[in-house]
Enzyme design. Structure first.
Site, short mmCIF file in Angstrom:
data_model
loop_
_atom_site.label_atom_id
_atom_site.label_comp_id
_atom_site.label_asym_id
_atom_site.label_seq_id
_atom_site.Cartn_x
_atom_site.Cartn_y
_atom_site.Cartn_z
N LYS A 68 45.29 2.71 -41.33
CA LYS A 68 45.59 1.30 -41.05
C LYS A 68 45.50 0.52 -42.36
CE LYS A 68 44.13 -2.43 -37.91
NZ LYS A 68 43.18 -2.80 -36.84
N SER A 143 45.29 -4.44 -32.56
CA SER A 143 46.01 -4.65 -33.80
C SER A 143 46.40 -3.36 -34.53
CB SER A 143 45.16 -5.49 -34.76
OG SER A 143 43.96 -4.78 -35.07
N SER A 167 40.95 -3.07 -30.67
CA SER A 167 42.16 -2.74 -31.43
C SER A 167 42.43 -1.27 -31.65
CB SER A 167 42.11 -3.39 -32.80
OG SER A 167 42.68 -4.64 -32.71
N1 GLN Z 1 43.13 -7.99 -29.66
C1 GLN Z 1 41.86 -8.46 -30.13
C2 GLN Z 1 42.02 -9.67 -31.00
O1 GLN Z 1 43.13 -10.06 -31.23
C3 GLN Z 1 41.12 -7.38 -30.82
C4 GLN Z 1 41.51 -7.22 -32.23
C5 GLN Z 1 40.76 -6.14 -32.92
O2 GLN Z 1 40.04 -5.34 -32.30
N2 GLN Z 1 40.93 -6.10 -34.21
O3 GLN Z 1 41.07 -10.22 -31.46
#
Ligand code: GLN
Length: 471
Positions: A68, A143, A167
């Site tokens: 990532k 994400s 995420s």
């Molecule tokens: N979808 C969640 C957010 O937008 C989690 C994001 C993450 O785990 N980086 O905060």
């Protein structure tokens, strides 16, 4: 080819595959097919050619891994899905990347992601959206959507991502692969761009549960550079995987079957629970009302940490830069650089975080959310005194269509309702693919989430292994 990490390592060890042929196959495939999903934002052939000979001699034998783009790599751009970091080259590498290298994992490219890991669809990336390999106009989740799509499309054997509120597990569920978010403190956060430091953890994304164990072991490391890295990270028990007499006791929170859950996911989830009961697993429904407060808690605490962590991107120390002499004063300069460098979702969270941390609101919001978080940790820890694990669906919905929810942040935020509690409580959690559900002619994956007590990754992997085999 579609190799699992275990198959790859075994085939290299018994000489049935030529390691360089396999690596080249993956690199060529990833480059040729990347335009179908836009899983990777960059490939690093120079890195591959200069490291391959060394890495293939190590335990993972140069297995092609996607990274990532939030994980910093010395000499190579790490852009966090943001215009703010478009050309950023870190002076050092993240510890998790270094431990991966020490164990022979070969980074083939940087995977796309929501900007600064904020999002659930990989639509907020400055570089373009990633597409779910299971549906031509479906989001891969986020994400870590680029990493998930890359593994699901077999552009790499496995990938690393980060999980602040889900995420790694939510995109895994959307893309039909396995994800494991370890206990907070097991994998070093040093050199991983912070989103919300008290919640962030690096996780592994693989095709099988066994692979998740192999990759997690390769990046588990007690690192003195990260003040919250724990000594327990160095102790690793190999899961046994074939414990047929084991009858674990699982808790199923009623809150996980309530409002917001897609009826089709619910039906398949209950079917799976019945199959586990047929194996004589004890599964009890419990009340866990605090779960219902996890999303508001998260969207109070996380933006507070985001606004603090992202303050460093001021166009002077870090981030997009411009000629300062064009501006009347430093405030005008900051305003210009931060307005241009950050996207909408990031700005929304900085504003929200600055609001909850302001002196007038701190006690009403931030402090209350911290107190609620302590209660959540206590409630979860009580459950683990009686149960081996907690089981829920990974997400309440199936992968949606591209651009369907991007202008409706509240609906998007609710997609993490089952995953956020594990980040709040610092416990390990895993998503295992369970079923494909048909929608408008497309077969869309759904996942099952398991959560165990801190440092119980071994148990988590064993439970996940059984669920995986039940399919
Ligand atoms: N979808 C969640 C957010 O937008 C989690 C994001 C993450 O785990 N980086 O905060």
């Amino acid at each position: 080819m579609n190799l699992t990490l275990k198959q790859y390592i075994d085939s290299v060890n018994d000489w049935s595959l030529n390691v360089k042929d396999v690596i080249n196959h993956y690199i060529n495939k990833a480059k040729e097919q990347n335009s179908q999903t836009f899983s990777f934002v960059r490939f690093h052939e120079d890195y591959v050619s200069s490291h391959i000979d060394d890495l293939i001699t190590k335990p993972l034998h140069g297995a092609p891994i996607g990274l990532k783009d939030i994980i910093l790599t010395k000499w190579y751009i790490s852009s966090c899905g943001s215009k703010m970091m478009e050309d950023f080259i870190s002076p050092y590498s993240a510890t998790c990347f270094e431990t991966l290298e020490k164990n022979g994992g070969l980074m083939i490219g940087k995977a796309n992601m929501d900007e600064f890991a904020m999002g659930s669809s990989t639509e907020t990336s400055y570089f373009g959206k990633t597409i779910n390999p299971h549906g031509i106009d479906r989001v891969p989740g986020g994400s870590s959507g680029g990493s998930a799509a890359a593994v699901a499309a077999d552009l790499c054997i496995a990938a690393l991502g980060t999980d602040t509120g889900g995420s790694v597990r939510q995109p895994a569920s959307f893309c039909g692969i396995v994800w494991l978010k370890p206990t907070y403190g097991r994998v070093s956060r040093y050199g991983v761009q912070s989103m919300a430091s008290s919640l962030d953890q690096v996780g592994v994304m693989t095709k099988t549960v066994e692979d998740a164990g192999i990759l997690l072991k390769a990046i588990s490391w007690h690192d003195t550079h990260d003040a919250q890295s724990c000594v327990e990270a160095d102790t690793w028990q190999e899961p046994k995987y074939k414990n047929e007499t084991w009858k674990p006791k699982l808790a199923l929170p009623k809150e996980a079957l309530g409002e917001g859950l897609d009826e089709r996911i619910k039906v398949r989830f209950i079917e799976m629970i019945e199959k586990l009961r047929d194996l004589w697993w004890e599964i009890e429904e419990i009340d866990l009302p605090i779960m219902g407060y996890a999303v508001p808690m998260y969207y109070t605490l996380m933006p507070a940490e985001v606004s603090t962590n992202l303050a460093r991107f001021d166009g002077i120390r870090f981030g997009l830069q411009d000629d300062t002499t064009k501006y009347k004063d430093i405030s005008e300069y900051y305003q210009k650089v931060r307005s241009e460098g950050f996207g909408e979702e990031v700005k929304r969270r900085i504003l929200l975080g600055t609001f909850v941390l302001s002196s007038a609101n701190y006690e009403w919001y931030y402090l209350k959310a911290q107190q609620a978080r302590e209660q959540l940790k206590a409630d979860f820890s009580k459950i683990f005194q009686k149960y081996d694990a907690i089981i829920t669906p990974t997400t309440p919905t199936l992968p949606g269509k591209i651009w369907e929810k991007i202008n409706d942040p509240l609906t998007m935020y609710l997609e993490d309702m089952y995953t956020i509690p594990a980040n709040m409580a610092w416990i390990p959690a895993m998503s295992v693919p369970w079923w494909m559900i048909e929608e408008n002619g497309e077969m869309l994956p759904m996942g099952i989430q398991l959560m165990c007590d801190k440092w119980e990754e071994e148990k988590l992997l064993e439970l996940g292994w059984v669920v995986e085999k039940l399919k």
